[in-house]
Design a protein around this motif. Sequence first.
Motif, PDB file in Angstrom:
ATOM      1  N   LEU A  28     -14.257 -15.937  22.036  1.00 17.22           N
ATOM      2  CA  LEU A  28     -12.655 -15.369  21.652  1.00 17.22           C
ATOM      3  C   LEU A  28     -12.959 -14.116  20.755  1.00 17.22           C
ATOM      4  N   MET A  29     -13.802 -14.169  19.723  1.00 23.25           N
ATOM      5  CA  MET A  29     -14.081 -13.125  18.894  1.00 23.25           C
ATOM      6  C   MET A  29     -14.609 -11.832  19.694  1.00 23.25           C
ATOM      7  N   ALA A  30     -15.485 -12.325  20.612  1.00 22.01           N
ATOM      8  CA  ALA A  30     -15.998 -11.045  21.733  1.00 22.01           C
ATOM      9  C   ALA A  30     -14.944 -10.430  22.574  1.00 22.01           C
ATOM     10  N   GLU A  31     -13.890 -11.352  22.915  1.00 17.66           N
ATOM     11  CA  GLU A  31     -12.777 -10.837  23.740  1.00 17.66           C
ATOM     12  C   GLU A  31     -11.976 -10.034  22.752  1.00 17.66           C
ATOM     13  N   GLU A  32     -11.535 -10.341  21.458  1.00 13.30           N
ATOM     14  CA  GLU A  32     -10.856  -9.548  20.598  1.00 13.30           C
ATOM     15  C   GLU A  32     -11.351  -8.391  20.374  1.00 13.30           C
ATOM     16  N   LEU A  33     -12.814  -8.301  20.140  1.00 10.39           N
ATOM     17  CA  LEU A  33     -13.619  -7.011  19.904  1.00 10.39           C
ATOM     18  C   LEU A  33     -13.421  -6.035  21.253  1.00 10.39           C
ATOM     19  N   GLY A  34     -13.383  -6.417  22.383  1.00  8.81           N
ATOM     20  CA  GLY A  34     -13.080  -5.863  23.630  1.00  8.81           C
ATOM     21  C   GLY A  34     -11.701  -5.166  23.679  1.00  8.81           C
ATOM     22  N   GLU A  35     -10.756  -5.898  23.136  1.00  7.60           N
ATOM     23  CA  GLU A  35      -9.201  -5.520  22.963  1.00  7.60           C
ATOM     24  C   GLU A  35      -9.258  -4.161  21.934  1.00  7.60           C
ATOM     25  N   ILE A  36      -9.871  -4.659  20.742  1.00  9.99           N
ATOM     26  CA  ILE A  36     -10.075  -3.479  19.857  1.00  9.99           C
ATOM     27  C   ILE A  36     -10.521  -2.315  20.552  1.00  9.99           C
ATOM     28  N   GLY A  43      -6.901   5.362  22.938  1.00  8.84           N
ATOM     29  CA  GLY A  43      -5.716   6.015  22.029  1.00  8.84           C
ATOM     30  C   GLY A  43      -4.479   5.240  22.077  1.00  8.84           C
ATOM     31  N   LYS A  44      -4.439   4.077  22.175  1.00  7.45           N
ATOM     32  CA  LYS A  44      -3.271   3.125  22.018  1.00  7.45           C
ATOM     33  C   LYS A  44      -2.504   3.204  20.542  1.00  7.45           C
ATOM     34  N   PRO A  45      -1.372   3.020  20.558  1.00  5.77           N
ATOM     35  CA  PRO A  45      -0.610   3.183  18.903  1.00  5.77           C
ATOM     36  C   PRO A  45      -1.256   2.315  17.913  1.00  5.77           C
ATOM     37  N   LYS A  46      -1.285   2.890  16.759  1.00 10.39           N
ATOM     38  CA  LYS A  46      -1.852   2.025  15.792  1.00 10.39           C
ATOM     39  C   LYS A  46      -1.218   0.574  15.669  1.00 10.39           C
ATOM     40  N   ALA A  47       0.031   0.459  15.890  1.00 13.87           N
ATOM     41  CA  ALA A  47       0.633  -1.069  15.940  1.00 13.87           C
ATOM     42  C   ALA A  47      -0.434  -2.182  16.739  1.00 13.87           C
ATOM     43  N   GLU A  48      -0.599  -1.434  17.950  1.00 15.46           N
ATOM     44  CA  GLU A  48      -1.221  -2.315  18.890  1.00 15.46           C
ATOM     45  C   GLU A  48      -2.941  -2.547  18.303  1.00 15.46           C
ATOM     46  N   LEU A  49      -3.496  -1.651  17.761  1.00 15.51           N
ATOM     47  CA  LEU A  49      -4.738  -1.787  16.975  1.00 15.51           C
ATOM     48  C   LEU A  49      -4.643  -2.883  15.949  1.00 15.51           C
ATOM     49  N   ALA A  50      -3.793  -2.535  14.986  1.00 17.60           N
ATOM     50  CA  ALA A  50      -3.540  -3.616  13.943  1.00 17.60           C
ATOM     51  C   ALA A  50      -3.265  -4.980  14.353  1.00 17.60           C
TER      52      ALA A  50
END
Length: 101
Positions: A28-36, A43-50
């Motif tokens: 799950l953490m690897a999946e989240e790193l991929g999403e980050i 260049g997605k909005p900072k809100a999505e990165l947050a």
Amino acid sequence: MLAAVQAFHDKHRFRETGGEELTYRVALMAEELGEISACVSKGKPKAELAEEVADLLILVMGTAIAAEFDLNAAFWEKMEKLMQRRSRMVNGRIRVSEFKD
């Protein structure tokens, strides 16, 4: 924050239903790193990165709960070690590591 994550684990019975299995949590953490990574590289909005970084933080805290270690103590012990390390420029970027000369 840790208490909120513990309440989330309790609400969904993670301990009893496989949600605290460590190999699963690493995936799950690897999946989240991929999403980050996607947020940054596209260049997605900072809100999505947050939101994605918050997901990873929740997983990290949940992993401490699942593995039954004191994340606060581990954090401060690691910070003490990091503060003693040297920094070096590597390929034009700062790096703080245990360099082996």
